[in-house]
Design a protein around this motif. Structure first.
Motif, mmCIF file in Angstrom:
data_model
loop_
_atom_site.group_PDB
_atom_site.id
_atom_site.type_symbol
_atom_site.label_atom_id
_atom_site.label_comp_id
_atom_site.label_asym_id
_atom_site.label_seq_id
_atom_site.Cartn_x
_atom_site.Cartn_y
_atom_site.Cartn_z
ATOM 1 N N UNK A 1 0.144 -1.790 0.074
ATOM 2 C CA UNK A 1 -0.460 0.097 0.127
ATOM 3 C C UNK A 1 1.237 1.199 0.311
ATOM 4 N N UNK A 2 0.675 2.092 -0.402
ATOM 5 C CA UNK A 2 0.672 3.917 -0.741
ATOM 6 C C UNK A 2 -0.381 4.440 -1.252
ATOM 7 N N UNK A 3 0.114 6.164 -0.477
ATOM 8 C CA UNK A 3 -0.798 6.909 -0.532
ATOM 9 C C UNK A 3 -0.610 7.760 -1.608
ATOM 10 N N UNK A 4 0.871 7.988 -1.828
ATOM 11 C CA UNK A 4 0.815 9.513 -2.839
ATOM 12 C C UNK A 4 2.242 9.497 -3.659
ATOM 13 N N UNK A 5 2.133 8.852 -4.562
ATOM 14 C CA UNK A 5 3.145 8.818 -6.407
ATOM 15 C C UNK A 5 2.820 10.290 -6.930
ATOM 16 N N UNK A 6 4.452 10.681 -6.862
ATOM 17 C CA UNK A 6 4.367 11.785 -7.757
ATOM 18 C C UNK A 6 4.651 11.780 -9.183
ATOM 19 N N UNK A 7 3.753 12.046 -10.168
ATOM 20 C CA UNK A 7 4.225 11.674 -11.052
ATOM 21 C C UNK A 7 4.643 12.758 -11.898
ATOM 22 N N UNK A 8 4.533 13.746 -11.552
ATOM 23 C CA UNK A 8 5.315 15.189 -12.376
ATOM 24 C C UNK A 8 7.066 14.726 -12.402
ATOM 25 N N UNK A 9 7.567 14.092 -10.573
ATOM 26 C CA UNK A 9 8.856 13.718 -10.439
ATOM 27 C C UNK A 9 9.397 12.887 -10.876
ATOM 28 N N UNK A 10 9.004 11.694 -11.015
ATOM 29 C CA UNK A 10 8.585 10.734 -11.988
ATOM 30 C C UNK A 10 9.128 11.419 -13.134
ATOM 31 N N UNK A 11 7.926 12.130 -14.375
ATOM 32 C CA UNK A 11 8.798 12.274 -15.485
ATOM 33 C C UNK A 11 10.425 13.519 -15.293
ATOM 34 N N UNK A 12 10.115 14.233 -14.482
ATOM 35 C CA UNK A 12 11.059 15.006 -14.654
ATOM 36 C C UNK A 12 12.723 14.030 -13.995
ATOM 37 N N UNK A 13 12.727 13.339 -13.790
ATOM 38 C CA UNK A 13 13.966 11.840 -12.556
ATOM 39 C C UNK A 13 14.016 11.361 -14.748
ATOM 40 N N UNK A 14 12.991 11.105 -14.927
ATOM 41 C CA UNK A 14 13.252 10.306 -16.409
ATOM 42 C C UNK A 14 13.265 11.397 -17.746
ATOM 43 N N UNK A 15 13.221 12.567 -17.708
ATOM 44 C CA UNK A 15 12.943 13.427 -18.893
ATOM 45 C C UNK A 15 11.980 13.075 -19.767
ATOM 46 N N UNK A 16 10.882 12.071 -19.300
ATOM 47 C CA UNK A 16 10.149 11.961 -19.906
ATOM 48 C C UNK A 16 8.546 13.728 -20.622
ATOM 49 N N UNK A 17 8.113 13.176 -20.620
ATOM 50 C CA UNK A 17 6.823 14.374 -21.227
ATOM 51 C C UNK A 17 6.101 14.796 -20.209
ATOM 52 N N UNK A 18 5.575 15.903 -19.807
ATOM 53 C CA UNK A 18 4.390 15.888 -18.702
ATOM 54 C C UNK A 18 3.781 15.028 -19.572
#
Length: 139
Positions: free
Chosen positions: A53-70
């Motif tokens: 279980x987890x409560x929050x996953x920051x998808x914006x940080x994941x995008x930034x970490x791997x240089x993915x498009x927003x």
């Protein structure tokens, strides 16, 4: 406890469900798998690693970490939910395959512990073994 690896079953990245997730999210299979691995890592560091279980996953940080498009990681997370790899319960999320990963981790830790104990026993035997003099030492 510091973890040095992420429990991920051998061949998991070839599971056809990740191709379906990737198509649904409009990304490559590699990006879909990478976001999933980031979720596993997130749960291990910030969630309840006992049940996934987890409560929050920051998808914006994941995008930034791997240089993915927003929005790339958010699309993958939505696709993972659609394919039942993430389950929503009581305002939190749960990785549905977590039991498999927890089993892998427990098995690997047990194997590592067995190897460590065997190594220690061998070292103790070597230290306590009688030393036989060589032919040069006898003279």
């Amino acid at each position: 406890m510091k973890r040095e690896w992420i429990p991920f079953p051998e061949g998991e990245i070839y599971d056809p469900v990740f191709e379906a997730v990737a198509r649904r999210a409009g990304v490559s299979r590699g990006k879909a798998v990478l976001v999933y691995i980031m979720l596993i890592n997130h749960v291990m560091k910030n969630g309840n690693s006992c049940d996934g279980h987890y409560v929050y996953f920051d998808t914006d940080t994941c995008d930034a970490a791997f240089d993915f498009a927003e929005g790339t990681s958010a699309a993958v997370v939505r696709a993972l939910k659609d394919k039942d790899l993430i389950d929503m319960e009581d305002g939190s999320c749960c990785l549905t395959r977590w039991v498999d990963y927890a089993y892998l981790e427990a098995t690997a830790l047990a194997e590592q512990d067995t190897r460590t104990r065997a190594k220690i026993e061998l070292e103790q035997e070597e230290k306590s073994a009688p030393v036989c003099p060589t032919s040069q030492e006898k003279n």
